[in-house]
Design a protein around this motif. Structure first.
Motif, PDB file in Angstrom:
ATOM      1  N   TYR A 299       0.827  -1.212   0.000  1.00  0.00           N
ATOM      2  CA  TYR A 299       0.000   0.000   0.000  1.00  0.00           C
ATOM      3  C   TYR A 299       0.857   1.256   0.000  1.00  0.00           C
ATOM      4  O   TYR A 299       0.489   2.265  -0.609  1.00  0.00           O
ATOM      5  N   GLY A 300       2.012   1.195   0.678  1.00  0.00           N
ATOM      6  CA  GLY A 300       2.888   2.357   0.680  1.00  0.00           C
ATOM      7  C   GLY A 300       3.476   2.658  -0.687  1.00  0.00           C
ATOM      8  O   GLY A 300       3.779   3.812  -1.005  1.00  0.00           O
ATOM      9  N   ILE A 301       3.633   1.632  -1.526  1.00  0.00           N
ATOM     10  CA  ILE A 301       4.205   1.822  -2.858  1.00  0.00           C
ATOM     11  C   ILE A 301       3.142   2.176  -3.884  1.00  0.00           C
ATOM     12  O   ILE A 301       3.340   3.056  -4.724  1.00  0.00           O
ATOM     13  N   THR A 302       1.994   1.503  -3.814  1.00  0.00           N
ATOM     14  CA  THR A 302       0.976   1.641  -4.869  1.00  0.00           C
ATOM     15  C   THR A 302      -0.025   2.759  -4.618  1.00  0.00           C
ATOM     16  O   THR A 302      -0.693   3.205  -5.557  1.00  0.00           O
ATOM     17  N   ILE A 303      -0.167   3.226  -3.393  1.00  0.00           N
ATOM     18  CA  ILE A 303      -1.151   4.268  -3.069  1.00  0.00           C
ATOM     19  C   ILE A 303      -0.405   5.555  -2.743  1.00  0.00           C
ATOM     20  O   ILE A 303       0.480   5.574  -1.890  1.00  0.00           O
ATOM     21  N   ARG A 304      -0.776   6.630  -3.432  1.00  0.00           N
ATOM     22  CA  ARG A 304      -0.105   7.908  -3.219  1.00  0.00           C
ATOM     23  C   ARG A 304      -0.442   8.483  -1.848  1.00  0.00           C
ATOM     24  O   ARG A 304      -1.491   8.194  -1.278  1.00  0.00           O
ATOM     25  N   ALA A 305       0.468   9.329  -1.362  1.00  0.00           N
ATOM     26  CA  ALA A 305       0.270   9.961  -0.062  1.00  0.00           C
ATOM     27  C   ALA A 305      -0.975  10.835  -0.090  1.00  0.00           C
ATOM     28  O   ALA A 305      -1.180  11.631  -1.007  1.00  0.00           O
ATOM     29  N   GLY A 306      -1.817  10.689   0.893  1.00  0.00           N
ATOM     30  CA  GLY A 306      -3.059  11.451   0.973  1.00  0.00           C
ATOM     31  C   GLY A 306      -4.267  10.691   0.475  1.00  0.00           C
ATOM     32  O   GLY A 306      -5.406  11.023   0.856  1.00  0.00           O
ATOM     33  N   ASP A 307      -4.072   9.709  -0.389  1.00  0.00           N
ATOM     34  CA  ASP A 307      -5.195   8.903  -0.883  1.00  0.00           C
ATOM     35  C   ASP A 307      -5.605   7.895   0.187  1.00  0.00           C
ATOM     36  O   ASP A 307      -4.758   7.375   0.922  1.00  0.00           O
ATOM     37  N   PRO A 308      -6.900   7.613   0.277  1.00  0.00           N
ATOM     38  CA  PRO A 308      -7.350   6.657   1.306  1.00  0.00           C
ATOM     39  C   PRO A 308      -6.907   5.235   0.981  1.00  0.00           C
ATOM     40  O   PRO A 308      -6.909   4.818  -0.176  1.00  0.00           O
ATOM     41  N   LYS A 309      -6.516   4.511   2.010  1.00  0.00           N
ATOM     42  CA  LYS A 309      -6.145   3.110   1.869  1.00  0.00           C
ATOM     43  C   LYS A 309      -7.340   2.227   2.212  1.00  0.00           C
ATOM     44  O   LYS A 309      -8.205   2.625   2.979  1.00  0.00           O
ATOM     45  N   PRO A 310      -7.405   1.033   1.637  1.00  0.00           N
ATOM     46  CA  PRO A 310      -8.509   0.128   1.990  1.00  0.00           C
ATOM     47  C   PRO A 310      -8.530  -0.153   3.488  1.00  0.00           C
ATOM     48  O   PRO A 310      -7.504  -0.458   4.086  1.00  0.00           O
ATOM     49  N   GLN A 311      -9.697  -0.048   4.075  1.00  0.00           N
ATOM     50  CA  GLN A 311      -9.831  -0.267   5.502  1.00  0.00           C
ATOM     51  C   GLN A 311      -9.824  -1.758   5.824  1.00  0.00           C
ATOM     52  O   GLN A 311     -10.337  -2.570   5.050  1.00  0.00           O
ATOM     53  N   PRO A 312      -9.217  -2.146   6.956  1.00  0.00           N
ATOM     54  CA  PRO A 312      -9.237  -3.566   7.355  1.00  0.00           C
ATOM     55  C   PRO A 312     -10.663  -4.083   7.456  1.00  0.00           C
ATOM     56  O   PRO A 312     -11.535  -3.453   8.050  1.00  0.00           O
ATOM     57  N   GLY A 313     -10.892  -5.237   6.858  1.00  0.00           N
ATOM     58  CA  GLY A 313     -12.219  -5.826   6.850  1.00  0.00           C
ATOM     59  C   GLY A 313     -13.022  -5.549   5.599  1.00  0.00           C
ATOM     60  O   GLY A 313     -14.012  -6.229   5.345  1.00  0.00           O
ATOM     61  N   SER A 314     -12.601  -4.561   4.805  1.00  0.00           N
ATOM     62  CA  SER A 314     -13.314  -4.268   3.565  1.00  0.00           C
ATOM     63  C   SER A 314     -13.017  -5.347   2.522  1.00  0.00           C
ATOM     64  O   SER A 314     -12.053  -6.104   2.633  1.00  0.00           O
ATOM     65  N   LEU A 315     -13.874  -5.395   1.497  1.00  0.00           N
ATOM     66  CA  LEU A 315     -13.711  -6.425   0.475  1.00  0.00           C
ATOM     67  C   LEU A 315     -12.383  -6.280  -0.251  1.00  0.00           C
ATOM     68  O   LEU A 315     -11.697  -7.271  -0.518  1.00  0.00           O
ATOM     69  N   ARG A 316     -12.003  -5.052  -0.575  1.00  0.00           N
ATOM     70  CA  ARG A 316     -10.748  -4.824  -1.279  1.00  0.00           C
ATOM     71  C   ARG A 316      -9.550  -5.204  -0.405  1.00  0.00           C
ATOM     72  O   ARG A 316      -8.592  -5.821  -0.876  1.00  0.00           O
ATOM     73  N   PHE A 317      -9.620  -4.847   0.862  1.00  0.00           N
ATOM     74  CA  PHE A 317      -8.531  -5.174   1.784  1.00  0.00           C
ATOM     75  C   PHE A 317      -8.374  -6.680   1.923  1.00  0.00           C
ATOM     76  O   PHE A 317      -7.258  -7.213   1.878  1.00  0.00           O
ATOM     77  N   MET A 318      -9.496  -7.395   2.076  1.00  0.00           N
ATOM     78  CA  MET A 318      -9.427  -8.847   2.236  1.00  0.00           C
ATOM     79  C   MET A 318      -8.957  -9.532   0.961  1.00  0.00           C
ATOM     80  O   MET A 318      -8.248 -10.539   1.015  1.00  0.00           O
ATOM     81  N   LYS A 319      -9.337  -8.996  -0.204  1.00  0.00           N
ATOM     82  CA  LYS A 319      -8.876  -9.579  -1.454  1.00  0.00           C
ATOM     83  C   LYS A 319      -7.361  -9.441  -1.593  1.00  0.00           C
ATOM     84  O   LYS A 319      -6.662 -10.398  -1.952  1.00  0.00           O
ATOM     85  N   HIS A 320      -6.837  -8.255  -1.259  1.00  0.00           N
ATOM     86  CA  HIS A 320      -5.392  -8.060  -1.314  1.00  0.00           C
ATOM     87  C   HIS A 320      -4.684  -8.959  -0.294  1.00  0.00           C
ATOM     88  O   HIS A 320      -3.618  -9.518  -0.591  1.00  0.00           O
ATOM     89  N   ARG A 321      -5.277  -9.094   0.877  1.00  0.00           N
ATOM     90  CA  ARG A 321      -4.630  -9.903   1.915  1.00  0.00           C
ATOM     91  C   ARG A 321      -4.567 -11.381   1.507  1.00  0.00           C
ATOM     92  O   ARG A 321      -3.553 -12.053   1.744  1.00  0.00           O
ATOM     93  N   ARG A 322      -5.641 -11.874   0.890  1.00  0.00           N
ATOM     94  CA  ARG A 322      -5.620 -13.267   0.441  1.00  0.00           C
ATOM     95  C   ARG A 322      -4.554 -13.487  -0.618  1.00  0.00           C
ATOM     96  O   ARG A 322      -3.830 -14.493  -0.581  1.00  0.00           O
TER      97      ARG A 322
END
Length: 354
Positions: free
Chosen positions: A21-44
């Motif tokens: 997330y630190g590499i792919t998401i620019r500073a200031g942009d929101p990161k996927p919240q823990p428990g969200s569908l996008r966050f869980m997909k990346h974690r898997r």
């Protein structure tokens, strides 16, 4: 051990996901919240990558240990297909270099004498066809089988040596299946186990090297690395390690892949909510169509009178605006405050706004 390994993998997954997330998401942009569908997909996906990387590392570690242990062919500096003449010539050359009488004044630790004894043992083993057959398939363990004198004797001793490994593994797999563990991938686990048993039996009993070694593994090693070719017993050691690695993969990757498959399919609650939204959308469209039809019916008497239609549109617009403003609580409160300020200081009984 297994719990510690899983905890370590989860920890590494969290680190990798944070760095991702630190590499792919620019500073200031929101990161996927823990428990969200996008966050869980990346974690898997990251967790799957971590598990696969660990499995490849265990295979490489087994390869490194095999190469580090060495063998008689490497000690003599010859290829596994060397003939007796090549073995004798190489031994004589090395024997002149490491003979204890020649190294007596240079080596005080006795390492040259041990080296010379090891070279002598390697030559004697490889020059004996029976011992060479057994060494290629069972490794240096045959040196302790003093009672063996024929290929049949060595095969009997070898199968007795590996029988506890297969019997113990089969017992553990059956026991774990009975008590409810190792359910995921059970079929493929048994297939892999019996495939290893068949492959090892074929390798040990054939008079030639396995085709898998000669045509695939050794050519790959010769082309891409500087490692010496595998002997059959080394290949069997690596095959057992690969099977254990596959067992771990079935146990750890199974839940991850099953979770991903379940998340890709909507649940019953989500399907019900989607059906309700579709029905609501259809009802809204029907109501809008009915309203348009009634409005057209009311405007039918003025269909040929453009001036009347224009006046109706203007008055309808004014009505909507005025009705919207007057029905707004904030607007009414503001008008009340203005009227109250204008009547401040007026004599009692006065009328009007002035």
């Amino acid at each position: 051990m297994a719990i510690a390994l899983i905890s370590f993998q989860q920890l590494v997954t969290g680190w990798v996901q944070f760095i991702y997330y630190g590499i792919t998401i620019r500073a200031g942009d929101p990161k996927p919240q823990p428990g969200s569908l996008r966050f869980m997909k990346h974690r898997r996906r990251i967790h799957t990558l971590v598990i696969i990387s660990y499995l490849f590392y265990t295979i490489y570690e087994a390869h490194y240990q095999i190469q580090r242990s060495g063998d008689f062919y490497r000690e003599l500096g010859i290829r596994p297909d060397a003939d007796d003449r090549g073995i004798k010539l190489r031994y004589r050359r090395l024997a002149t270099m490491y003979h204890p009488d020649k190294q007596a004044f240079q080596d005080t630790s006795g390492s040259s004498e041990a080296r010379f004894v090891q070279l002598k043992l390697a030559q004697d083993t490889l020059l004996d066809p029976v011992k060479r057959f057994a060494y290629d398939r069972f490794g240096p363990d045959i040196l302790a089988w003093k009672h063996c004198s024929s290929i049949y004797d060595y095969l009997s001793a070898g199968f007795q040596a590996i029988a506890p490994y297969y019997a113990g593994t089969a017992f553990i797999m059956i026991l774990m299946g009975i008590i409810g563990f190792l359910e995921r991938g059970r079929y493929w686990r048994y297939v892999t186990f019996f495939a290893l048993l068949l492959f090892e039996s074929h390798t040990l009993t054939r008079p030639y090297f396995p085709p898998l070694t000669v045509k695939i593994i050794n050519p790959i090693l010769a082309r891409f690395t500087a490692e010496p070719p595998y002997l059959p017993f080394q290949q069997l050691i690596l095959a057992r390690k690969v099977v254990v690695t596959l067992f771990i993969a079935f146990s750890q990757l199974g839940p991850v892949l099953q979770e991903a498959q379940a998340s890709s399919q909507p649940s019953n609650k989500e399907e019900s909510l989607l059906q309700q939204l579709n029905r609501l959308e259809q009802a809204t469209a029907d109501a809008d169509e009915e309203t348009s039809r009634l409005l057209a019916l009311d405007m039918a008497p003025f269909a040929n009178d453009e001036q009347a239609l224009k006046d109706i549109r203007v008055k309808l617009k004014e009505f909507l605006v005025q009705n919207t403003i007057r029905s707004d609580p904030e607007v009414r409160d503001l008008l009340g405050q203005v009227l109250k300020k204008r009547r401040v200081g007026a004599p009692a009984g006065a009328k009007g706004m002035r």
